[in-house]
Design a protein around this motif. Structure first.
Motif, PDB file in Angstrom:
ATOM      1  N   GLY A 265       0.828  -1.206   0.000  1.00 34.94           N
ATOM      2  CA  GLY A 265       0.000   0.000   0.000  1.00 34.94           C
ATOM      3  C   GLY A 265       0.855   1.246   0.000  1.00 34.94           C
ATOM      4  O   GLY A 265       1.900   1.282   0.645  1.00 34.94           O
ATOM      5  N   LEU A 266       0.444   2.246  -0.755  1.00 33.92           N
ATOM      6  CA  LEU A 266       1.114   3.556  -0.734  1.00 33.92           C
ATOM      7  C   LEU A 266       0.078   4.603  -0.390  1.00 33.92           C
ATOM      8  O   LEU A 266      -0.952   4.701  -1.056  1.00 33.92           O
ATOM      9  CB  LEU A 266       1.691   3.927  -2.098  1.00 33.92           C
ATOM     10  CG  LEU A 266       2.918   3.186  -2.613  1.00 33.92           C
ATOM     11  CD1 LEU A 266       2.481   2.034  -3.482  1.00 33.92           C
ATOM     12  CD2 LEU A 266       3.817   4.137  -3.383  1.00 33.92           C
ATOM     13  N   THR A 267       0.362   5.408   0.616  1.00 39.54           N
ATOM     14  CA  THR A 267      -0.569   6.485   0.938  1.00 39.54           C
ATOM     15  C   THR A 267       0.199   7.731   1.354  1.00 39.54           C
ATOM     16  O   THR A 267       1.388   7.660   1.660  1.00 39.54           O
ATOM     17  CB  THR A 267      -1.581   6.046   2.031  1.00 39.54           C
ATOM     18  OG1 THR A 267      -2.587   7.037   2.156  1.00 39.54           O
ATOM     19  CG2 THR A 267      -0.910   5.842   3.366  1.00 39.54           C
ATOM     20  N   GLY A 268      -0.462   8.842   1.355  1.00 36.06           N
ATOM     21  CA  GLY A 268       0.177  10.107   1.700  1.00 36.06           C
ATOM     22  C   GLY A 268      -0.699  11.246   1.210  1.00 36.06           C
ATOM     23  O   GLY A 268      -1.618  11.028   0.410  1.00 36.06           O
TER      24      GLY A 268
ATOM     25  N   LEU B  69       0.522  -3.111  -6.147  1.00 37.26           N
ATOM     26  CA  LEU B  69       0.665  -1.823  -5.463  1.00 37.26           C
ATOM     27  C   LEU B  69      -0.717  -1.180  -5.379  1.00 37.26           C
ATOM     28  O   LEU B  69      -1.380  -1.022  -6.403  1.00 37.26           O
ATOM     29  CB  LEU B  69       1.617  -0.917  -6.245  1.00 37.26           C
ATOM     30  CG  LEU B  69       3.036  -1.460  -6.445  1.00 37.26           C
ATOM     31  CD1 LEU B  69       3.784  -0.646  -7.495  1.00 37.26           C
ATOM     32  CD2 LEU B  69       3.804  -1.448  -5.130  1.00 37.26           C
ATOM     33  N   VAL B  70      -1.159  -0.865  -4.175  1.00 33.83           N
ATOM     34  CA  VAL B  70      -2.442  -0.181  -4.000  1.00 33.83           C
ATOM     35  C   VAL B  70      -2.136   1.231  -3.535  1.00 33.83           C
ATOM     36  O   VAL B  70      -1.543   1.434  -2.477  1.00 33.83           O
ATOM     37  CB  VAL B  70      -3.341  -0.885  -2.962  1.00 33.83           C
ATOM     38  CG1 VAL B  70      -4.701  -0.192  -2.888  1.00 33.83           C
ATOM     39  CG2 VAL B  70      -3.519  -2.353  -3.300  1.00 33.83           C
ATOM     40  N   GLU B  71      -2.513   2.194  -4.371  1.00 29.69           N
ATOM     41  CA  GLU B  71      -2.148   3.582  -4.094  1.00 29.69           C
ATOM     42  C   GLU B  71      -3.416   4.367  -3.781  1.00 29.69           C
ATOM     43  O   GLU B  71      -4.404   4.293  -4.509  1.00 29.69           O
ATOM     44  CB  GLU B  71      -1.477   4.150  -5.354  1.00 29.69           C
ATOM     45  CG  GLU B  71      -1.181   5.627  -5.297  1.00 29.69           C
ATOM     46  CD  GLU B  71      -0.872   6.181  -6.683  1.00 29.69           C
ATOM     47  OE1 GLU B  71      -0.301   5.456  -7.520  1.00 29.69           O
ATOM     48  OE2 GLU B  71      -1.231   7.341  -6.931  1.00 29.69           O
ATOM     49  N   THR B  72      -3.394   5.119  -2.686  1.00 29.16           N
ATOM     50  CA  THR B  72      -4.550   5.981  -2.413  1.00 29.16           C
ATOM     51  C   THR B  72      -4.091   7.245  -1.724  1.00 29.16           C
ATOM     52  O   THR B  72      -3.097   7.249  -1.006  1.00 29.16           O
ATOM     53  CB  THR B  72      -5.624   5.281  -1.565  1.00 29.16           C
ATOM     54  OG1 THR B  72      -6.826   6.049  -1.595  1.00 29.16           O
ATOM     55  CG2 THR B  72      -5.210   5.141  -0.110  1.00 29.16           C
ATOM     56  N   VAL B  73      -4.809   8.317  -1.947  1.00 32.46           N
ATOM     57  CA  VAL B  73      -4.479   9.581  -1.303  1.00 32.46           C
ATOM     58  C   VAL B  73      -4.909   9.486   0.161  1.00 32.46           C
ATOM     59  O   VAL B  73      -5.947   8.909   0.481  1.00 32.46           O
ATOM     60  CB  VAL B  73      -5.167  10.748  -2.035  1.00 32.46           C
ATOM     61  CG1 VAL B  73      -6.670  10.681  -1.914  1.00 32.46           C
ATOM     62  CG2 VAL B  73      -4.685  12.092  -1.533  1.00 32.46           C
ATOM     63  N   GLY B  74      -4.051   9.982   1.027  1.00 35.40           N
ATOM     64  CA  GLY B  74      -4.322   9.860   2.461  1.00 35.40           C
ATOM     65  C   GLY B  74      -5.262  10.938   2.940  1.00 35.40           C
ATOM     66  O   GLY B  74      -4.838  11.953   3.454  1.00 35.40           O
TER      67      GLY B  74
END
Lengths: 335, 335
Positions: free
Chosen positions: B70-73, B163-168
């Motif tokens: 997971g990628l968040t930020g 890869l699961v990317e979402t805005v935090g």
């Protein structure tokens, strides 16, 4: 009208310790108008205490007769001063008045609001006014849940009018509109103009529009904008046309407040002649039942969270022995 | 690694017309790595089409083997460029890679995101990469619902890494952490500093912290702040200590990306040696089951809304013949 009583009889808001409750006695005392009993009953329903069901059952035969007036608007438009002015007007007319100040942003309740303290001073010593701050973020969520129960308590305590005041943020103005017989939407010149209001959809929930702080620059323009927008909206024959009132709630006895009270009365007559009051109250009860049912479902889901059953189902899903939809079916069958 | 294939094989994102689906055939083709079949299956699960149950059942035996990262930020920290750099690194290592870009603010999906198009250009022609934008506001709500199903589709299609990317924003970073084996939290110097991150609780979900745009002023300070805060948090023996990586994802092959990949690998080894991976996957399945069950309950509540039964109950409440709690019991008994 104030300061002549033996002491503050606005509802005490400090949290009470949890002790056994003599519910029939409490209901009887609330119905006799005893402020402490009213406060205790509201605390019980607000905390979603196990006794809430008994309270509701005990109050059910006493259907709500009080007129419920909602006040909403952006922060700073003068909701508290307008509420105070309306309380004064209704008290002068000899009505018993309840006030529920709902803060949708606060998890705290019971007099934590500054506005509440200000008002309490104003009406301290007046046994004909009950004032109560409520948090809308309770255990089981939302205005929709506790406020109707608190309304029943105030009604049982003999209130003729209950003012429900909430800041218009998020969905709260829609929720208040579903609770109230008459919804006042407050605006102030130069902040949250008519177009903003239209965009936010609040014109649609308004039964009466109030431009408060009407002595300020831009008040005329705001009133004109609102009237123009109300004319644009097509309404069917016999439908209510929301009037636009101008007030300066802080001034003297509240400038324009008499006309506002008259506008609210006119709406009341329309509610009765059109049958709309009955329709709104049935709709309100339907939403209340739904909210309670959903809260119950969520509670049951909460009980299975972390349970042995859910853990076993999750392991079966991870092992590829079942899929999450079939597992959810099994879980639901256990509720 | 790119531009050598016969044409774009990133997942086509245009919505297909609804026609009858030969599901076993579709699953077989997806498992053979056919991009269009993968896209079709993800559309089915994302739309909560009636076929979603069959898709889930068909995929259930193929338990997820892919590593889920997971990628968040916050907006602007460089999630898309970091994702692109990681895709490049994993492709160079010969891995098949899936990307799910989840936009929690958008009700639209299927390639509407600019970032998606940028990435698609970058990896167009590479049959080893599946890229898919998803909206998280679906019919039945939330990341928790559709993303695990999409993960299963990508896993079945032979992805080694997803890869699961979402805005935090809001709760999305917590949701992504519950989906991922390894959660990367991205920060940039001068925006969303360490203290902000700590307040927002995102440090607690981070398995690896990434200070991207590390060539900017203040990067050293941000890294120091984060390390100091991580030291403050008490962790039990054997617990994972999140490393702080520095990257400049836009530069050349992605400065610092090799070290980031190594940090992710180290976390993977810890997940296996500690048994944490199995625990997380069971927890993820449990949340997935709960989300599906809750969606089912909400759907059933939606069916009673406006029903004759609810109307009759509401009238009984208004008439004082019952109270809303007993009415809710009756309603729930009918679900």
């Amino acid at each position: 009208m104030s300061g002549s009583g033996p002491g503050p009889t606005a509802v005490p808001t400090a949290r009470r310790g949890r002790r056994t409750v003599d519910l029939p006695d409490l209901v009887a005392r609330a119905r006799a108008g005893e402020a402490r009993a009213v406060a205790r009953l509201i605390s019980l329903v607000e905390d979603a205490s196990p006794a809430v069901r008994e309270v509701a059952a005990a109050l059910a035969p006493h259907t709500v007769r009080a007129r419920v007036i909602g006040l909403t608007g952006a922060p700073g438009v003068g909701k508290s001063t307008t509420t105070t002015a309306l309380v004064r007007a209704y008290r002068q007319a000899g009505q018993r008045v309840g006030v529920l100040a709902v803060d949708p942003s606060s998890p705290f309740s019971g007099g934590a609001l500054l506005g509440d303290r200000v008002r309490m001073q104003d009406h301290a010593g007046d046994a004909g006014v009950y004032i109560r701050s409520m948090a809308s973020r309770g255990h089981l969520g939302g205005l929709a849940w506790a406020t109707p129960q608190a309304l029943r308590v105030l009604d049982a305590a003999g209130c003729d009018v209950v003012l429900v005041e909430t800041v218009g943020v998020g969905q709260s103005e829609l929720e208040i509109a579903s609770l109230a017989d008459t919804t006042l939407v407050l605006l102030a010149p130069g902040m949250g103009d008519g177009i903003q209001a239209a965009k936010a959809g609040i014109l649609e929930v308004a039964d009466v529009l109030v431009v408060n702080k009407a002595d300020r620059d831009g008040a005329d323009q705001t009133v004109r904008d609102l009237r123009a927008m109300l004319t644009l909206g097509e309404r069917r024959d016999g439908a209510w046309r929301p009037p636009v009132c101008r007030t300066v709630a802080t001034r003297g006895g509240g400038e324009g407040v008499a006309a506002l009270v008259e506008a609210i009365d006119e709406h009341r007559r329309w509610l009765d002649s059109s049958g709309e009051r009955a329709r709104r109250r049935v709709e309100r009860a339907a939403r209340e039942i739904e909210a309670i049912a959903l809260a119950g479902l969520r509670e049951r889901m909460g009980e299975v969270r972390g349970s042995v059953a859910l853990g076993a189902l999750a392991e079966a899903v991870v092992a590829g022995e079942t899929d999450p939809f079939r597992a959810a079916d099994v879980l639901l069958a256990q509720l």
